[in-house]
Design an enzyme around this catalytic site. Structure first.
Site, mmCIF file in Angstrom:
data_model
loop_
_atom_site.group_PDB
_atom_site.id
_atom_site.type_symbol
_atom_site.label_atom_id
_atom_site.label_comp_id
_atom_site.label_asym_id
_atom_site.label_seq_id
_atom_site.Cartn_x
_atom_site.Cartn_y
_atom_site.Cartn_z
ATOM 1 N N CYS A 211 0.815 -1.211 0.000
ATOM 2 C CA CYS A 211 0.000 0.000 0.000
ATOM 3 C C CYS A 211 0.855 1.271 0.000
ATOM 4 O O CYS A 211 1.674 1.480 0.896
ATOM 5 C CB CYS A 211 -0.895 -0.045 1.236
ATOM 6 N N TYR B 226 -5.317 5.622 -9.047
ATOM 7 C CA TYR B 226 -6.520 4.846 -8.674
ATOM 8 C C TYR B 226 -7.733 5.317 -9.467
ATOM 9 O O TYR B 226 -8.601 4.523 -9.826
ATOM 10 C CB TYR B 226 -6.794 4.968 -7.164
ATOM 11 N N LYS C 178 -15.206 0.526 5.866
ATOM 12 C CA LYS C 178 -14.086 0.386 4.928
ATOM 13 C C LYS C 178 -12.831 0.145 5.759
ATOM 14 O O LYS C 178 -12.510 0.937 6.653
ATOM 15 C CB LYS C 178 -13.944 1.649 4.092
ATOM 16 N N TYR C 179 -12.158 -0.954 5.466
ATOM 17 C CA TYR C 179 -11.142 -1.453 6.394
ATOM 18 C C TYR C 179 -9.750 -1.273 5.808
ATOM 19 O O TYR C 179 -9.171 -2.203 5.250
ATOM 20 C CB TYR C 179 -11.452 -2.921 6.720
HETATM 21 N N1 LIG Z 1 -6.836 7.763 3.072
HETATM 22 C C1 LIG Z 1 -6.232 6.600 3.422
HETATM 23 C C2 LIG Z 1 -6.298 5.588 2.275
HETATM 24 C C3 LIG Z 1 -5.738 4.266 2.659
HETATM 25 C C4 LIG Z 1 -6.137 3.182 1.668
HETATM 26 O O1 LIG Z 1 -6.984 3.373 0.779
HETATM 27 N N2 LIG Z 1 -5.524 1.997 1.799
HETATM 28 C C5 LIG Z 1 -5.862 0.896 0.926
HETATM 29 C C6 LIG Z 1 -4.642 0.069 0.595
HETATM 30 S S1 LIG Z 1 -3.628 0.761 -0.613
HETATM 31 C C7 LIG Z 1 -6.779 -0.050 1.668
HETATM 32 O O2 LIG Z 1 -6.476 -0.448 2.774
HETATM 33 N N3 LIG Z 1 -7.891 -0.424 1.040
HETATM 34 C C8 LIG Z 1 -8.813 -1.334 1.605
HETATM 35 C C9 LIG Z 1 -10.135 -1.293 0.892
HETATM 36 O O3 LIG Z 1 -10.280 -0.532 -0.067
HETATM 37 O O4 LIG Z 1 -11.020 -2.031 1.326
HETATM 38 C C10 LIG Z 1 -4.801 6.914 3.816
HETATM 39 O O5 LIG Z 1 -4.122 7.645 3.083
HETATM 40 O O6 LIG Z 1 -4.376 6.457 4.864
#
Ligand SMILES: N[C@@H](CCC(=O)N[C@@H](CS)C(=O)NCC(=O)O)C(=O)O
Length: 342
Positions: free
Chosen positions: A50, A208, A142-143
Protein backbone atom coordinates in the site's frame (compact mmCIF):
# COMPACT_ATOMS: atom_id res chain seq x y z
CA UNK A 1 -25.74 -1.53 10.34
CA UNK A 2 -22.18 -1.11 9.03
CA UNK A 3 -22.02 -1.82 5.28
CA UNK A 4 -18.68 -3.56 4.60
CA UNK A 5 -17.12 -2.40 1.35
CA UNK A 6 -13.79 -1.71 -0.33
CA UNK A 7 -12.34 1.06 -2.49
CA UNK A 8 -13.68 -0.73 -5.58
CA UNK A 9 -17.22 0.15 -4.46
CA UNK A 10 -16.52 3.88 -4.14
CA UNK A 11 -17.68 4.87 -7.61
CA UNK A 12 -20.26 7.57 -8.47
CA UNK A 13 -23.00 7.46 -11.12
CA UNK A 14 -20.55 8.71 -13.78
CA UNK A 15 -18.24 5.77 -13.12
CA UNK A 16 -15.63 7.91 -11.36
CA UNK A 17 -13.68 6.60 -8.38
CA UNK A 18 -14.47 8.82 -5.35
CA UNK A 19 -12.37 7.94 -2.32
CA UNK A 20 -14.13 8.38 1.05
CA UNK A 21 -12.29 10.30 3.76
CA UNK A 22 -10.68 8.37 6.61
CA UNK A 23 -12.72 8.57 9.82
CA UNK A 24 -10.32 8.03 12.73
CA UNK A 25 -8.54 11.37 12.98
CA UNK A 26 -7.11 11.80 16.49
CA UNK A 27 -3.62 13.18 17.02
CA UNK A 28 -0.88 12.02 19.31
CA UNK A 29 0.65 15.09 20.93
CA UNK A 30 2.01 16.38 24.24
CA UNK A 31 -1.12 18.54 24.53
CA UNK A 32 -3.55 15.66 24.00
CA UNK A 33 -5.40 14.40 27.05
CA UNK A 34 -6.10 11.07 25.36
CA UNK A 35 -3.10 10.24 23.17
CA UNK A 36 0.26 11.36 24.57
CA UNK A 37 3.54 10.46 22.89
CA UNK A 38 5.15 7.44 24.57
CA UNK A 39 7.62 4.72 23.67
CA UNK A 40 6.12 1.28 22.89
CA UNK A 41 2.50 2.44 23.42
CA UNK A 42 1.52 2.66 19.73
CA UNK A 43 1.48 0.09 16.95
CA UNK A 44 1.38 0.49 13.18
CA UNK A 45 -0.56 -1.87 10.94
CA UNK A 46 0.59 -1.79 7.33
CA UNK A 47 0.65 -3.56 4.01
CA UNK A 48 3.94 -3.40 2.10
CA UNK A 49 1.80 -3.15 -1.02
CA UNK A 50 0.00 0.00 0.00
CA UNK A 51 1.46 3.37 -1.05
CA UNK A 52 -0.36 5.12 1.81
CA UNK A 53 0.81 2.72 4.52
CA UNK A 54 4.39 2.61 3.30
CA UNK A 55 4.63 6.42 3.50
CA UNK A 56 4.33 5.89 7.22
CA UNK A 57 6.67 2.91 7.31
CA UNK A 58 9.35 4.84 5.41
CA UNK A 59 9.18 7.72 7.87
CA UNK A 60 9.26 5.30 10.82
CA UNK A 61 12.54 3.89 9.48
CA UNK A 62 13.96 7.26 8.42
CA UNK A 63 13.41 8.65 11.91
CA UNK A 64 14.74 5.47 13.54
CA UNK A 65 11.58 4.59 15.47
CA UNK A 66 11.73 0.82 15.05
CA UNK A 67 12.11 0.25 18.82
CA UNK A 68 9.39 2.79 19.65
CA UNK A 69 6.52 1.83 17.38
CA UNK A 70 5.97 -1.82 16.57
CA UNK A 71 4.65 -2.96 13.19
CA UNK A 72 2.44 -5.78 11.87
CA UNK A 73 2.25 -6.59 8.16
CA UNK A 74 -0.80 -8.07 6.40
CA UNK A 75 -0.68 -10.61 3.59
CA UNK A 76 -0.77 -8.90 0.17
CA UNK A 77 -3.68 -10.92 -1.26
CA UNK A 78 -7.15 -9.85 -0.13
CA UNK A 79 -9.26 -12.67 1.30
CA UNK A 80 -12.87 -13.11 2.39
CA UNK A 81 -13.00 -11.40 5.78
CA UNK A 82 -16.02 -13.42 6.98
CA UNK A 83 -15.40 -16.73 5.22
CA UNK A 84 -17.96 -18.55 7.36
CA UNK A 85 -20.81 -16.19 6.42
CA UNK A 86 -22.03 -16.93 2.86
CA UNK A 87 -24.04 -13.66 2.87
CA UNK A 88 -20.97 -11.53 3.58
CA UNK A 89 -18.77 -11.33 0.51
CA UNK A 90 -16.43 -8.57 1.68
CA UNK A 91 -12.78 -9.13 0.76
CA UNK A 92 -9.90 -7.31 2.38
CA UNK A 93 -6.68 -7.47 4.37
CA UNK A 94 -5.92 -10.54 6.48
CA UNK A 95 -2.97 -11.71 8.54
CA UNK A 96 -1.26 -14.90 7.41
CA UNK A 97 0.27 -17.06 10.08
CA UNK A 98 3.31 -18.79 8.61
CA UNK A 99 3.13 -21.35 11.40
CA UNK A 100 -0.21 -22.52 10.01
CA UNK A 101 -0.15 -21.89 6.24
CA UNK A 102 2.62 -21.62 3.67
CA UNK A 103 0.63 -20.09 0.79
CA UNK A 104 -2.77 -18.57 0.07
CA UNK A 105 -4.94 -18.41 -3.04
CA UNK A 106 -6.96 -15.42 -4.31
CA UNK A 107 -10.44 -14.92 -2.85
CA UNK A 108 -11.83 -16.85 -5.84
CA UNK A 109 -9.34 -19.70 -5.46
CA UNK A 110 -6.85 -18.68 -8.14
CA UNK A 111 -3.07 -19.07 -7.83
CA UNK A 112 -0.87 -19.79 -4.84
CA UNK A 113 0.89 -16.90 -3.19
CA UNK A 114 3.76 -17.13 -0.77
CA UNK A 115 3.38 -15.52 2.63
CA UNK A 116 7.01 -14.40 3.10
CA UNK A 117 7.37 -11.14 5.04
CA UNK A 118 3.75 -11.18 6.26
CA UNK A 119 3.20 -11.31 10.01
CA UNK A 120 0.51 -12.16 12.52
CA UNK A 121 -1.27 -9.37 14.40
CA UNK A 122 1.23 -8.98 17.26
CA UNK A 123 -1.07 -6.88 19.44
CA UNK A 124 -4.66 -8.08 19.15
CA UNK A 125 -4.21 -11.52 17.57
CA UNK A 126 -6.87 -10.60 15.03
CA UNK A 127 -7.05 -12.48 11.75
CA UNK A 128 -8.36 -9.55 9.67
CA UNK A 129 -7.99 -5.75 9.58
CA UNK A 130 -11.79 -5.66 9.64
CA UNK A 131 -11.78 -7.06 13.21
CA UNK A 132 -9.57 -4.18 14.36
CA UNK A 133 -12.09 -1.67 12.99
CA UNK A 134 -14.88 -3.51 14.79
CA UNK A 135 -12.96 -3.34 18.10
CA UNK A 136 -12.54 0.40 17.52
CA UNK A 137 -16.30 0.90 16.98
CA UNK A 138 -16.10 1.68 13.27
CA UNK A 139 -19.26 2.87 11.52
CA UNK A 140 -18.05 3.33 7.92
CA UNK A 141 -17.27 -0.25 6.90
CA UNK A 142 -14.09 0.39 4.93
CA UNK A 143 -11.14 -1.45 6.39
CA UNK A 144 -7.99 0.29 5.26
CA UNK A 145 -4.34 0.32 6.21
CA UNK A 146 -2.41 2.11 7.60
CA UNK A 147 -3.80 2.04 11.13
CA UNK A 148 -2.06 3.70 14.05
CA UNK A 149 -3.25 1.71 17.05
CA UNK A 150 -3.17 2.63 20.74
CA UNK A 151 -2.34 -0.43 22.85
CA UNK A 152 -3.33 1.36 26.04
CA UNK A 153 -6.95 2.13 25.16
CA UNK A 154 -7.28 -0.58 22.48
CA UNK A 155 -8.46 1.65 19.72
CA UNK A 156 -7.51 3.28 16.42
CA UNK A 157 -5.87 6.67 16.92
CA UNK A 158 -5.75 7.52 13.25
CA UNK A 159 -6.17 5.79 9.87
CA UNK A 160 -5.12 8.66 7.59
CA UNK A 161 -1.58 8.21 6.33
CA UNK A 162 -0.91 11.91 5.75
CA UNK A 163 -1.57 12.57 9.44
CA UNK A 164 0.20 9.46 10.77
CA UNK A 165 3.26 10.50 8.77
CA UNK A 166 3.26 13.91 10.46
CA UNK A 167 2.94 12.38 13.94
CA UNK A 168 5.88 10.06 13.30
CA UNK A 169 7.88 13.00 12.01
CA UNK A 170 7.39 15.25 15.02
CA UNK A 171 5.86 13.59 18.09
CA UNK A 172 8.36 10.85 18.97
CA UNK A 173 11.64 12.75 18.71
CA UNK A 174 12.45 12.04 22.35
CA UNK A 175 13.04 8.39 21.43
CA UNK A 176 13.98 8.70 17.74
CA UNK A 177 17.44 7.73 16.51
CA UNK A 178 17.26 10.68 14.08
CA UNK A 179 15.31 13.39 15.90
CA UNK A 180 16.74 16.20 13.78
CA UNK A 181 15.40 14.87 10.52
CA UNK A 182 12.37 17.06 9.88
CA UNK A 183 10.29 16.19 6.84
CA UNK A 184 7.82 19.04 7.41
CA UNK A 185 10.01 21.97 8.47
CA UNK A 186 8.36 25.25 9.45
CA UNK A 187 10.11 27.17 6.67
CA UNK A 188 8.80 24.83 3.98
CA UNK A 189 5.28 24.13 5.17
CA UNK A 190 3.53 26.25 2.60
CA UNK A 191 5.66 24.90 -0.28
CA UNK A 192 5.00 21.31 0.86
CA UNK A 193 1.26 21.92 1.29
CA UNK A 194 1.11 23.48 -2.18
CA UNK A 195 2.76 20.40 -3.74
CA UNK A 196 0.55 17.94 -1.84
CA UNK A 197 -2.48 19.86 -3.03
CA UNK A 198 -2.02 18.79 -6.67
CA UNK A 199 0.10 15.64 -6.30
CA UNK A 200 -2.56 13.92 -4.16
CA UNK A 201 -5.58 14.21 -6.48
CA UNK A 202 -3.75 13.98 -9.80
CA UNK A 203 -0.98 11.46 -9.05
CA UNK A 204 -1.33 9.57 -5.72
CA UNK A 205 -5.08 9.18 -6.05
CA UNK A 206 -4.95 9.83 -9.80
CA UNK A 207 -3.59 6.36 -10.61
CA UNK A 208 -6.52 4.85 -8.67
CA UNK A 209 -8.93 7.16 -10.49
CA UNK A 210 -7.62 5.67 -13.75
CA UNK A 211 -7.59 2.08 -12.54
CA UNK A 212 -10.96 1.99 -10.78
CA UNK A 213 -12.87 4.06 -13.38
CA UNK A 214 -15.95 2.32 -14.70
CA UNK A 215 -16.51 4.46 -17.80
CA UNK A 216 -14.28 5.68 -20.63
CA UNK A 217 -14.85 9.40 -19.86
CA UNK A 218 -13.97 8.87 -16.18
CA UNK A 219 -10.75 7.09 -17.17
CA UNK A 220 -9.91 9.61 -19.91
CA UNK A 221 -10.14 12.65 -17.67
CA UNK A 222 -8.17 11.00 -14.83
CA UNK A 223 -5.47 9.96 -17.33
CA UNK A 224 -5.24 13.47 -18.77
CA UNK A 225 -4.82 15.00 -15.32
CA UNK A 226 -2.29 12.33 -14.32
CA UNK A 227 0.01 12.86 -17.30
CA UNK A 228 -0.13 16.65 -17.24
CA UNK A 229 0.90 16.43 -13.57
CA UNK A 230 3.70 13.96 -14.32
CA UNK A 231 4.98 16.43 -16.94
CA UNK A 232 4.85 19.11 -14.25
CA UNK A 233 6.89 16.94 -11.85
CA UNK A 234 9.45 16.21 -14.56
CA UNK A 235 9.86 19.92 -15.26
CA UNK A 236 10.26 20.83 -11.57
CA UNK A 237 12.83 18.08 -11.09
CA UNK A 238 14.91 19.44 -13.96
CA UNK A 239 15.85 22.50 -11.91
CA UNK A 240 15.20 21.41 -8.33
CA UNK A 241 16.55 18.33 -6.57
CA UNK A 242 13.37 17.55 -4.63
CA UNK A 243 9.72 18.21 -5.33
CA UNK A 244 9.14 21.03 -2.80
CA UNK A 245 12.63 22.58 -2.85
CA UNK A 246 16.24 21.58 -2.38
CA UNK A 247 15.78 19.41 0.71
CA UNK A 248 13.94 16.12 1.15
CA UNK A 249 10.48 16.52 2.66
CA UNK A 250 7.33 14.48 3.22
CA UNK A 251 6.19 15.62 -0.24
CA UNK A 252 8.99 13.48 -1.73
CA UNK A 253 8.04 10.42 0.29
CA UNK A 254 4.40 10.81 -0.75
CA UNK A 255 5.22 11.25 -4.44
CA UNK A 256 7.85 8.51 -4.46
CA UNK A 257 5.44 5.84 -3.18
CA UNK A 258 3.30 6.26 -6.29
CA UNK A 259 6.20 6.60 -8.73
CA UNK A 260 7.97 3.41 -7.59
CA UNK A 261 4.81 1.37 -8.21
CA UNK A 262 4.11 2.95 -11.57
CA UNK A 263 6.15 0.94 -14.10
CA UNK A 264 5.88 -2.33 -12.17
CA UNK A 265 2.12 -2.22 -11.60
CA UNK A 266 0.09 0.81 -12.66
CA UNK A 267 1.19 0.86 -16.32
CA UNK A 268 -0.44 -2.54 -16.78
CA UNK A 269 -3.00 -2.80 -13.98
CA UNK A 270 -4.40 0.73 -13.93
CA UNK A 271 -3.89 1.29 -17.70
CA UNK A 272 -1.65 4.33 -17.10
CA UNK A 273 0.37 3.43 -20.17
CA UNK A 274 0.80 6.65 -22.08
CA UNK A 275 4.39 6.72 -20.85
CA UNK A 276 6.45 4.80 -18.26
CA UNK A 277 8.28 6.69 -15.51
CA UNK A 278 11.57 5.31 -16.83
CA UNK A 279 11.00 7.38 -19.98
CA UNK A 280 11.24 10.56 -17.87
CA UNK A 281 14.95 11.00 -17.03
CA UNK A 282 14.54 13.29 -14.03
CA UNK A 283 11.76 11.33 -12.39
CA UNK A 284 13.49 8.00 -12.96
CA UNK A 285 16.71 9.18 -11.34
CA UNK A 286 14.70 10.84 -8.58
CA UNK A 287 12.97 7.55 -7.66
CA UNK A 288 16.38 5.93 -7.34
CA UNK A 289 17.69 8.71 -5.13
CA UNK A 290 14.71 8.59 -2.78
CA UNK A 291 14.85 4.76 -2.70
CA UNK A 292 18.49 4.99 -1.64
CA UNK A 293 17.90 7.45 1.25
CA UNK A 294 18.58 5.74 4.59
CA UNK A 295 15.46 3.91 5.77
CA UNK A 296 13.38 4.18 2.61
CA UNK A 297 14.26 0.86 0.97
CA UNK A 298 13.03 -0.94 4.12
CA UNK A 299 9.54 0.19 3.16
CA UNK A 300 9.65 -1.25 -0.36
CA UNK A 301 8.79 -4.89 -0.94
CA UNK A 302 8.12 -5.32 -4.66
CA UNK A 303 6.90 -8.91 -4.25
CA UNK A 304 4.14 -7.72 -1.92
CA UNK A 305 3.36 -4.75 -4.17
CA UNK A 306 2.90 -6.85 -7.31
CA UNK A 307 1.17 -9.71 -5.54
CA UNK A 308 -1.37 -7.41 -3.92
CA UNK A 309 -2.58 -5.52 -6.93
CA UNK A 310 -2.67 -8.43 -9.35
CA UNK A 311 -4.27 -10.96 -7.00
CA UNK A 312 -6.72 -9.00 -4.87
CA UNK A 313 -9.45 -7.80 -7.20
CA UNK A 314 -10.96 -10.73 -9.17
CA UNK A 315 -13.17 -8.24 -11.01
CA UNK A 316 -10.09 -6.60 -12.53
CA UNK A 317 -7.81 -9.64 -12.93
CA UNK A 318 -9.86 -12.84 -12.98
CA UNK A 319 -7.00 -15.33 -13.02
CA UNK A 320 -4.70 -13.44 -10.59
CA UNK A 321 -1.73 -13.78 -12.91
CA UNK A 322 1.18 -11.53 -11.94
CA UNK A 323 3.16 -10.04 -14.87
CA UNK A 324 6.86 -10.93 -14.87
CA UNK A 325 8.42 -7.57 -15.75
CA UNK A 326 9.96 -5.10 -15.77
CA UNK A 327 12.00 -5.73 -12.56
CA UNK A 328 13.74 -2.36 -12.34
CA UNK A 329 16.85 -2.01 -10.19
CA UNK A 330 16.25 1.11 -8.11
CA UNK A 331 19.54 0.68 -6.27
CA UNK A 332 21.61 1.51 -9.36
CA UNK A 333 23.45 4.84 -9.69
CA UNK A 334 21.47 8.08 -10.16
CA UNK A 335 22.46 11.54 -11.32
CA UNK A 336 20.49 13.76 -8.95
CA UNK A 337 23.64 15.30 -7.48
CA UNK A 338 24.14 17.02 -10.85
CA UNK A 339 20.91 19.04 -10.67
CA UNK A 340 21.89 22.68 -10.45
CA UNK A 341 19.39 24.66 -8.36
CA UNK A 342 18.12 27.78 -10.14
N1 LIG B 1 -6.84 7.76 3.07
C1 LIG B 1 -6.23 6.60 3.42
C2 LIG B 1 -6.30 5.59 2.28
C3 LIG B 1 -5.74 4.27 2.66
C4 LIG B 1 -6.14 3.18 1.67
O1 LIG B 1 -6.98 3.37 0.78
N2 LIG B 1 -5.52 2.00 1.80
C5 LIG B 1 -5.86 0.90 0.93
C6 LIG B 1 -4.64 0.07 0.59
S1 LIG B 1 -3.63 0.76 -0.61
C7 LIG B 1 -6.78 -0.05 1.67
O2 LIG B 1 -6.48 -0.45 2.77
N3 LIG B 1 -7.89 -0.42 1.04
C8 LIG B 1 -8.81 -1.33 1.61
C9 LIG B 1 -10.13 -1.29 0.89
O3 LIG B 1 -10.28 -0.53 -0.07
O4 LIG B 1 -11.02 -2.03 1.33
C10 LIG B 1 -4.80 6.91 3.82
O5 LIG B 1 -4.12 7.64 3.08
O6 LIG B 1 -4.38 6.46 4.86
Amino acid sequence: MVQAHSALDEVNSSGEFKRNDSIFRDFISKDSTQFRPAATRYHLYISYACPWATRCLAVLHMKGLQEVISVSVVHPTWQRTKPDDPEDEHCGWVFADSAKVSAVTSSTGMGSFNIADSTVDHVNSCTTIRELYTIAGDSLGKYTVPILWDKESSTIVNNESAEILRMLNSEFNEWAAHPNLDLYPESMKSAIDAVNEWVYPAINNGVYRCGFALTQPAYDSALEELYSSLDRVEKILSTQRYIAGNVVTEADIRLFMTLIRFDEVYVVYFKTNRKCIREYPNMFNYIKEIFQLPGVSQSINMAHIKTHYFTSHPKLNVYAIIPGGPCIDYSSAHDRGLVVPV
